[in-house]
Motif scaffolding. Structure first.
Motif, PDB file in Angstrom:
ATOM      1  N   MET A   1      49.116 108.437  23.271  1.00  0.00           N
ATOM      2  CA  MET A   1      48.666 107.172  23.820  1.00  0.00           C
ATOM      3  C   MET A   1      48.067 106.340  22.690  1.00  0.00           C
ATOM      4  SD  MET A   1      46.163 106.252  26.988  1.00  0.00           S
ATOM      5  CE  MET A   1      47.509 106.386  28.120  1.00  0.00           C
ATOM      6  N   LEU A   2      48.356 105.060  22.694  1.00  0.00           N
ATOM      7  CA  LEU A   2      47.823 104.135  21.710  1.00  0.00           C
ATOM      8  C   LEU A   2      46.837 103.199  22.408  1.00  0.00           C
ATOM      9  CD1 LEU A   2      47.930 103.142  18.770  1.00  0.00           C
ATOM     10  CD2 LEU A   2      49.786 101.594  19.467  1.00  0.00           C
ATOM     11  N   ILE A   3      45.629 103.141  21.871  1.00  0.00           N
ATOM     12  CA  ILE A   3      44.551 102.358  22.480  1.00  0.00           C
ATOM     13  C   ILE A   3      44.067 101.305  21.493  1.00  0.00           C
ATOM     14  CG2 ILE A   3      42.229 102.458  23.472  1.00  0.00           C
ATOM     15  CD1 ILE A   3      42.837 105.457  24.101  1.00  0.00           C
ATOM     16  N   GLY A   4      43.970 100.062  21.965  1.00  0.00           N
ATOM     17  CA  GLY A   4      43.372  98.987  21.171  1.00  0.00           C
ATOM     18  C   GLY A   4      41.881  98.966  21.453  1.00  0.00           C
ATOM     19  N   VAL A   5      41.072  98.869  20.411  1.00  0.00           N
ATOM     20  CA  VAL A   5      39.616  98.873  20.566  1.00  0.00           C
ATOM     21  C   VAL A   5      39.058  97.602  19.930  1.00  0.00           C
ATOM     22  CG1 VAL A   5      37.505 100.182  20.181  1.00  0.00           C
ATOM     23  CG2 VAL A   5      39.673 101.398  20.423  1.00  0.00           C
ATOM     24  N   ILE A   6      38.184  96.924  20.672  1.00  0.00           N
ATOM     25  CA  ILE A   6      37.655  95.638  20.248  1.00  0.00           C
ATOM     26  C   ILE A   6      36.213  95.514  20.727  1.00  0.00           C
ATOM     27  CG2 ILE A   6      38.529  94.482  22.329  1.00  0.00           C
ATOM     28  CD1 ILE A   6      39.223  92.049  20.564  1.00  0.00           C
ATOM     29  N   SER A   7      35.434  94.704  20.052  1.00  0.00           N
ATOM     30  CA  SER A   7      34.048  94.474  20.462  1.00  0.00           C
ATOM     31  C   SER A   7      33.569  93.141  19.911  1.00  0.00           C
ATOM     32  CB  SER A   7      33.157  95.606  19.942  1.00  0.00           C
ATOM     33  OG  SER A   7      31.849  95.481  20.477  1.00  0.00           O
ATOM     34  N   ASP A   8      32.462  92.692  20.447  1.00  0.00           N
ATOM     35  CA  ASP A   8      31.729  91.549  19.903  1.00  0.00           C
ATOM     36  C   ASP A   8      32.612  90.326  19.658  1.00  0.00           C
ATOM     37  OD1 ASP A   8      28.940  92.741  19.511  1.00  0.00           O
ATOM     38  OD2 ASP A   8      30.241  94.229  18.569  1.00  0.00           O
ATOM     39  N   THR A   9      33.327  89.912  20.708  1.00  0.00           N
ATOM     40  CA  THR A   9      34.167  88.725  20.602  1.00  0.00           C
ATOM     41  C   THR A   9      33.352  87.436  20.750  1.00  0.00           C
ATOM     42  OG1 THR A   9      34.791  89.147  22.913  1.00  0.00           O
ATOM     43  CG2 THR A   9      36.371  89.775  21.219  1.00  0.00           C
ATOM     44  N   HIS A  10      32.287  87.468  21.528  1.00  0.00           N
ATOM     45  CA  HIS A  10      31.361  86.329  21.668  1.00  0.00           C
ATOM     46  C   HIS A  10      32.090  85.014  21.943  1.00  0.00           C
ATOM     47  CE1 HIS A  10      27.631  88.415  20.653  1.00  0.00           C
ATOM     48  NE2 HIS A  10      28.323  89.082  19.725  1.00  0.00           N
ATOM     49  N   ILE A  11      32.933  85.018  22.979  1.00  0.00           N
ATOM     50  CA  ILE A  11      33.689  83.811  23.340  1.00  0.00           C
ATOM     51  C   ILE A  11      33.199  83.307  24.690  1.00  0.00           C
ATOM     52  CG2 ILE A  11      35.997  82.968  23.928  1.00  0.00           C
ATOM     53  CD1 ILE A  11      37.068  85.087  21.938  1.00  0.00           C
ATOM     54  N   MET A  31      46.426 100.787  26.450  1.00  0.00           N
ATOM     55  CA  MET A  31      45.189 100.306  27.081  1.00  0.00           C
ATOM     56  C   MET A  31      44.313  99.691  26.006  1.00  0.00           C
ATOM     57  SD  MET A  31      42.506 103.468  27.829  1.00  0.00           S
ATOM     58  CE  MET A  31      43.572 104.368  28.887  1.00  0.00           C
ATOM     59  N   ILE A  32      43.338  98.889  26.464  1.00  0.00           N
ATOM     60  CA  ILE A  32      42.379  98.249  25.561  1.00  0.00           C
ATOM     61  C   ILE A  32      40.973  98.582  26.032  1.00  0.00           C
ATOM     62  CG2 ILE A  32      41.497  96.038  24.678  1.00  0.00           C
ATOM     63  CD1 ILE A  32      44.380  94.932  25.103  1.00  0.00           C
ATOM     64  N   LEU A  33      40.121  98.941  25.083  1.00  0.00           N
ATOM     65  CA  LEU A  33      38.712  99.201  25.368  1.00  0.00           C
ATOM     66  C   LEU A  33      37.884  98.136  24.652  1.00  0.00           C
ATOM     67  CD1 LEU A  33      38.674 103.087  24.881  1.00  0.00           C
ATOM     68  CD2 LEU A  33      39.027 101.777  26.994  1.00  0.00           C
ATOM     69  N   HIS A  34      37.019  97.454  25.395  1.00  0.00           N
ATOM     70  CA  HIS A  34      36.151  96.414  24.824  1.00  0.00           C
ATOM     71  C   HIS A  34      34.711  96.889  24.938  1.00  0.00           C
ATOM     72  CE1 HIS A  34      34.299  92.670  23.755  1.00  0.00           C
ATOM     73  NE2 HIS A  34      35.443  91.991  23.780  1.00  0.00           N
ATOM     74  N   ALA A  35      34.030  96.999  23.791  1.00  0.00           N
ATOM     75  CA  ALA A  35      32.674  97.550  23.744  1.00  0.00           C
ATOM     76  C   ALA A  35      31.577  96.502  23.888  1.00  0.00           C
ATOM     77  CB  ALA A  35      32.482  98.351  22.454  1.00  0.00           C
ATOM     78  N   GLY A  36      31.838  95.426  24.614  1.00  0.00           N
ATOM     79  CA  GLY A  36      30.788  94.491  24.986  1.00  0.00           C
ATOM     80  C   GLY A  36      30.584  93.297  24.077  1.00  0.00           C
ATOM     81  N   ASP A  37      29.687  92.412  24.529  1.00  0.00           N
ATOM     82  CA  ASP A  37      29.472  91.073  23.973  1.00  0.00           C
ATOM     83  C   ASP A  37      30.767  90.278  24.067  1.00  0.00           C
ATOM     84  OD1 ASP A  37      26.809  91.433  23.662  1.00  0.00           O
ATOM     85  OD2 ASP A  37      26.794  91.391  21.477  1.00  0.00           O
ATOM     86  N   ILE A  38      31.224  90.207  25.306  1.00  0.00           N
ATOM     87  CA  ILE A  38      32.452  89.515  25.690  1.00  0.00           C
ATOM     88  C   ILE A  38      32.119  88.049  25.957  1.00  0.00           C
ATOM     89  CG2 ILE A  38      34.239  89.431  27.477  1.00  0.00           C
ATOM     90  CD1 ILE A  38      33.341  92.499  27.940  1.00  0.00           C
ATOM     91  N   GLU A  39      31.105  87.840  26.788  1.00  0.00           N
ATOM     92  CA  GLU A  39      30.500  86.573  27.184  1.00  0.00           C
ATOM     93  C   GLU A  39      31.285  85.796  28.231  1.00  0.00           C
ATOM     94  OE1 GLU A  39      28.424  84.270  24.289  1.00  0.00           O
ATOM     95  OE2 GLU A  39      27.999  86.034  23.055  1.00  0.00           O
ATOM     96  N   MET A 142      40.360  97.936  16.077  1.00  0.00           N
ATOM     97  CA  MET A 142      40.675  99.328  15.792  1.00  0.00           C
ATOM     98  C   MET A 142      41.845  99.780  16.665  1.00  0.00           C
ATOM     99  SD  MET A 142      37.986 102.515  15.895  1.00  0.00           S
ATOM    100  CE  MET A 142      37.146 102.012  14.397  1.00  0.00           C
ATOM    101  N   LEU A 143      42.653 100.682  16.120  1.00  0.00           N
ATOM    102  CA  LEU A 143      43.682 101.364  16.896  1.00  0.00           C
ATOM    103  C   LEU A 143      43.314 102.835  16.959  1.00  0.00           C
ATOM    104  CD1 LEU A 143      46.936  99.723  15.515  1.00  0.00           C
ATOM    105  CD2 LEU A 143      45.923  99.391  17.777  1.00  0.00           C
ATOM    106  N   LEU A 144      43.431 103.395  18.147  1.00  0.00           N
ATOM    107  CA  LEU A 144      43.095 104.791  18.388  1.00  0.00           C
ATOM    108  C   LEU A 144      44.335 105.471  18.965  1.00  0.00           C
ATOM    109  CD1 LEU A 144      40.765 106.885  18.456  1.00  0.00           C
ATOM    110  CD2 LEU A 144      40.215 106.028  20.745  1.00  0.00           C
ATOM    111  N   LYS A 145      44.848 106.473  18.247  1.00  0.00           N
ATOM    112  CA  LYS A 145      46.028 107.216  18.703  1.00  0.00           C
ATOM    113  C   LYS A 145      45.572 108.582  19.183  1.00  0.00           C
ATOM    114  CE  LYS A 145      48.888 104.974  15.258  1.00  0.00           C
ATOM    115  NZ  LYS A 145      49.535 105.125  13.960  1.00  0.00           N
ATOM    116  N   ILE A 146      45.959 108.911  20.417  1.00  0.00           N
ATOM    117  CA  ILE A 146      45.610 110.211  20.981  1.00  0.00           C
ATOM    118  C   ILE A 146      46.887 110.912  21.414  1.00  0.00           C
ATOM    119  CG2 ILE A 146      44.347 111.423  22.801  1.00  0.00           C
ATOM    120  CD1 ILE A 146      42.333 109.118  22.761  1.00  0.00           C
ATOM    121  N   ASN A 147      47.067 112.124  20.897  1.00  0.00           N
ATOM    122  CA  ASN A 147      48.220 112.941  21.250  1.00  0.00           C
ATOM    123  C   ASN A 147      47.683 114.336  21.541  1.00  0.00           C
ATOM    124  OD1 ASN A 147      50.670 114.142  21.588  1.00  0.00           O
ATOM    125  ND2 ASN A 147      51.379 113.857  19.488  1.00  0.00           N
ATOM    126  N   GLY A 148      47.490 114.629  22.822  1.00  0.00           N
ATOM    127  CA  GLY A 148      46.847 115.891  23.198  1.00  0.00           C
ATOM    128  C   GLY A 148      45.410 115.872  22.718  1.00  0.00           C
TER     129      GLY A 148
END
Length: 173
Positions: A1-11, A31-39, A142-148
């Motif tokens: 699985m390939l996951i996009g990771v993002i944070s602190d966009t402040h938009i 999937m995408i994970l956003h670690a907050g400060d989205i606004e 960030m990109l996070l690759k998970i295989n098992g």
């Protein structure tokens, strides 16, 4: 699985939009994970055009009806998602304790606007930095690759920091 990771966009408070490069980097994620400060929930809606989004509340977010923390299971890996407000900022020992409290293998946080990949004992601490408001660094996601049980994390630079140009003629008398 390939996951996009993002944070602190402040938009829209500090930036007007997500840089186009983010959409290019995330184009094949599951999937995408956003670690907050989205606004603004518009940020999540934009990202959902690429893939499903899980996001958490950041310290600069108004009430977006998001949880402070989330735990997601991907294959054989438990991932914790939190904004990561600890003092001093980015204190990895405190982040490690949050990971232990959540009983996760990976803890993704934001808040510092600086990308980080650090392993402490059995926990991988990740911070994607900020694509719009980096601090003393380039804009990143960030990109996070998970295989098992295999996990790879990659910090992706999406450009150079930009700042508003000053008109120095205004200082002449």
């Amino acid at each position: 699985m390939l996951i996009g990771v993002i944070s602190d966009t402040h938009i829209p408070t500090r930036s007007s939009k997500i840089p186009e490069k983010v959409f290019e980097v995330f184009k094949n994620v599951d999937m995408i994970l956003h670690a907050g400060d989205i606004e603004s929930l518009d940020v999540i809606k934009s990202l959902e055009e690429i893939a499903p989004v899980t996001a958490v509340h950041g310290n600069c977010d108004p009430n977006l009806e998001l949880n402070e923390r989330e735990v997601i299971e991907v294959e054989n890996v438990r991932i914790g998602l939190a904004h990561g407000v600890v003092y001093p900022k980015g204190d990895t020992q405190q982040l490690y304790y949050i990971a232990k409290e959540l009983d996760v293998d990976i803890l993704i946080t934001g808040h510092t606007h600086q990308a980080m990949i650090e392993k402490i004992d059995d926990v991988l601490l990740l911070n994607p930095g900020s694509p719009t408001q980096p601090r003393l660094t380039d804009p990143t996601v960030m990109l996070l690759k998970i295989n098992g049980a295999d996990v790879e994390a990659e910090i992706v630079k999406i450009g150079k920091p930009t700042c508003k140009a000053l008109d120095f003629t205004q200082f002449n008398h």
